[in-house]
Design a protein around this motif. Structure first.
Motif, short mmCIF file in Angstrom:
data_model
loop_
_atom_site.label_atom_id
_atom_site.label_comp_id
_atom_site.label_asym_id
_atom_site.label_seq_id
_atom_site.Cartn_x
_atom_site.Cartn_y
_atom_site.Cartn_z
N LYS A 261 0.77 -1.21 0.09
CA LYS A 261 0.14 -0.01 0.15
C LYS A 261 0.92 1.06 0.02
N ALA A 262 0.93 2.01 -1.10
CA ALA A 262 1.66 3.15 -1.34
C ALA A 262 0.94 4.33 -2.09
N TYR A 263 0.26 5.05 -1.30
CA TYR A 263 -0.66 5.95 -1.80
C TYR A 263 0.10 7.20 -1.84
N ARG A 264 -0.18 8.39 -3.03
CA ARG A 264 0.52 9.10 -2.75
C ARG A 264 -0.18 10.20 -1.88
N ASP A 265 -1.03 10.22 -1.11
CA ASP A 265 -1.39 11.26 -0.18
C ASP A 265 -1.32 10.61 1.11
N GLU A 266 -0.39 9.65 1.12
CA GLU A 266 0.00 9.02 2.60
C GLU A 266 1.53 9.09 2.90
N VAL A 267 1.96 9.24 3.86
CA VAL A 267 3.22 9.48 4.25
C VAL A 267 3.72 7.97 4.74
N ASN A 268 3.09 6.91 4.70
CA ASN A 268 3.58 5.63 4.98
C ASN A 268 3.29 4.71 3.71
N ILE A 269 4.44 3.69 3.80
CA ILE A 269 4.01 2.51 2.94
C ILE A 269 4.19 1.35 3.48
N TYR A 270 3.05 0.54 3.50
CA TYR A 270 2.86 -0.68 4.16
C TYR A 270 3.04 -1.83 3.33
N THR A 271 3.64 -2.77 3.71
CA THR A 271 4.17 -4.23 2.86
C THR A 271 3.71 -5.21 3.92
N THR A 272 2.67 -6.04 3.25
CA THR A 272 2.25 -6.93 4.44
C THR A 272 2.20 -8.31 3.79
N LEU A 273 3.34 -9.36 4.29
CA LEU A 273 3.47 -10.46 3.85
C LEU A 273 2.53 -11.58 4.30
N VAL A 274 1.80 -12.20 3.18
CA VAL A 274 0.90 -13.39 3.32
C VAL A 274 1.35 -14.61 3.78
N GLU A 275 2.49 -14.94 2.70
CA GLU A 275 3.01 -16.27 2.65
C GLU A 275 4.20 -16.13 2.04
N GLY A 276 5.52 -16.82 2.09
CA GLY A 276 6.79 -16.84 1.42
C GLY A 276 7.61 -15.98 2.41
N LYS A 277 8.48 -15.09 1.64
CA LYS A 277 9.43 -14.44 2.24
C LYS A 277 9.78 -13.16 1.32
N VAL A 278 9.93 -12.17 1.92
CA VAL A 278 10.37 -10.95 1.20
C VAL A 278 11.47 -10.03 1.99
N VAL A 279 12.03 -9.14 1.33
CA VAL A 279 12.93 -8.34 1.88
C VAL A 279 12.79 -6.91 1.37
N VAL A 280 12.33 -5.99 2.40
CA VAL A 280 12.11 -4.66 2.19
C VAL A 280 13.48 -3.97 2.37
N ASP A 281 13.70 -2.94 1.36
CA ASP A 281 14.93 -2.11 1.19
C ASP A 281 14.64 -0.70 0.88
N ASN A 282 14.81 0.01 1.84
CA ASN A 282 14.78 1.46 1.44
C ASN A 282 15.91 2.42 1.13
N GLY A 283 16.96 1.37 0.86
CA GLY A 283 18.23 2.24 0.62
C GLY A 283 19.17 2.47 1.80
N ILE A 284 18.65 2.54 3.13
CA ILE A 284 19.29 2.51 4.29
C ILE A 284 19.46 1.45 5.13
N SER A 285 18.17 0.65 5.21
CA SER A 285 18.18 -0.51 6.00
C SER A 285 17.30 -1.60 5.26
N GLN A 287 15.00 -5.01 5.75
CA GLN A 287 13.94 -5.93 6.71
C GLN A 287 13.63 -7.01 6.05
N ASN A 288 13.70 -8.48 6.61
CA ASN A 288 13.05 -9.52 6.29
C ASN A 288 11.80 -9.60 6.84
N LEU A 289 10.74 -9.91 6.40
CA LEU A 289 9.29 -10.16 6.60
C LEU A 289 8.93 -11.91 6.41
N ILE A 290 8.42 -12.23 7.59
CA ILE A 290 7.90 -13.70 7.69
C ILE A 290 6.21 -13.39 7.53
N PRO A 291 5.79 -14.45 7.27
CA PRO A 291 4.34 -14.35 7.19
C PRO A 291 3.54 -13.61 8.44
#
Length: 391
Positions: A261-285, A287-291
């Motif tokens: 969820k990354a709407y232009r009128d919001e100051v937060n971006i939310y990434t929600t993991l349902v299943e599997g594995k993802v890595v979120v990278d903002n260029g500074i840090s 974060q590994n997410l689990i379901p």
């Protein structure tokens, strides 16, 4: 048969809006064991997003459904299903009933004397969202996608409710990008050329290649908005990973399901993991997410926090409902404004921060939703064209 058609039949069945054609489609599809599991998951989802009610007896619902389907194979089968099966999903239907009957704050509201009838100037132009999008091709040409209109491209076709890309038979020499833009009051479903499925919410734009180059990293860009991804695993594409970019972060996946969820009128971006594995990278840090985890990237601080969330609530929009659990009225009306393509004005700014629990059906009229709110907290509302004024 398109999974989008099946998904809509399930949702319409659960909210008691299925017609005979939907029921016939569903009764044929649910014969196989793997499809029974999918149906069971949908029932669980509808129960989980209800308002702290007891856990569902999914096996009973599924068992009765299958028993009824197998009972009759004649031409009257669909009528029997329509008459009897719905009662076994009564608790699931309660989700829709509750949405039209209650709006929860912290408890059920007591009956009270009704307030004066609100001012409604014109609501004919306010309707729930529907399947529609604008497709921008690599050469800059634009195709309008909506119900009733079909489109046939070189390696893509649309029935008006979804667009499906086929893998190129020849290795492309260059990547040609398409843009799928969903307006306010719309949603759309796309199957990418690698088989990845993407559900796009209102006011969303996705950039993706017409064909991926085999063996190379598959990359798409969520320019803005909200999307649910069911990614085709790397094992089916010579180990090539899948990445979703936007201007502030990169999400790398291997074969998984997640929501961004990354709407232009919001100051937060939310990434929600349902299943599997993802890595979120903002260029500074990174974060590994689990379901069942969600990353929250604050754009002002450029920092990422990770928390455990109720996944069903976060992705309920994909399944035909909006689930709000402790959300502020400001955030709720932001969602409503996108889906109904309306503007919202708060005459009393204090209303913006009030917290709610509730489930709203995406097919409800705007008057139903506002009446629910009026029965709880707001004293009145007014509708003028496509503007809602809350008091």
């Amino acid at each position: 048969m398109s999974f989008k058609i099946i998904e809509k039949a399930i949702i319409k069945y659960l909210i008691q809006e299925a017609n005979s054609e939907d029921l016939n489609t569903l009764s044929d599809w649910i014969q196989t064991p793997e499809n029974q599991i999918i149906f069971e998951d949908y029932v669980k989802t509808y129960y989980k997003i209800n308002l702290a009610m007891s856990n569902p007896d999914v096996n009973k619902i599924k068992g009765n459904l299958l028993q009824q389907i197998n009972k009759d194979k004649n031409k009257t089968r669909k009528l029997i299903i329509r008459k009897n099966v719905i009662k076994y999903a009564a608790a699931a239907v309660l989700v829709g009933v509750l949405a039209t009957s209650y709006f929860f704050k912290d408890k059920f509201f007591n009956n009270s004397i009704e307030d004066p009838t609100p001012t409604i100037v014109d609501t004919k132009t306010i309707v729930p969202g529907t399947d529609k999008a604008t497709l921008t091709l690599g050469d800059g040409s634009i195709v309008v996608l909506e119900k009733g209109n079909t489109y046939q491209g070189q390696n893509a076709n649309s029935n008006g409710e979804e667009i499906v890309y086929e893998a190129s038979k020849q290795r492309p020499t260059e990547i040609v990008y398409n843009y799928l833009t969903i307006p306010r009051g719309g949603e759309y479903y796309v199957v990418l050329s690698d088989g990845t499925r993407v559900w796009l919410n209102s006011e969303t734009q996705l950039k993706y290649p017409e064909s991926f180059i085999e063996g190379e990293t598959r990359e798409v860009e969520l320019v803005y908005g909200e999307a649910y991804f069911d990614v085709s695993p790397s094992t089916e594409h010579k180990g090539s990973n899948f990445k979703v970019f936007n201007k502030s972060q990169e999400v790398e996946v291997l074969g998984t399901e997640f929501n961004i969820k990354a709407y232009r009128d919001e100051v937060n971006i939310y990434t929600t993991l349902v299943e599997g594995k993802v890595v979120v990278d903002n260029g500074i840090s990174k974060q590994n997410l689990i379901p069942n985890q969600q990353s929250n990237l604050n754009l002002e601080k450029n920092s990422i926090k990770v928390a455990v969330v109720d996944v069903e609530e976060e992705i309920s929009w994909k399944n035909g409902v909006f689930s709000f659990k402790g959300k502020s009225l400001k955030n709720i009306m932001r969602v409503v404004s996108r889906w109904y393509d309306v503007d919202v004005i708060f005459l009393d700014k204090k209303l913006e921060e009030l917290k709610f629990k509730g489930v709203l059906g995406k097919n409800q009229s705007i008057e139903e939703i506002l009446s629910i709110m009026k029965s709880s907290t707001i004293s009145d509302y007014k509708i003028e064209g496509k503007t809602i004024i809350l008091k």
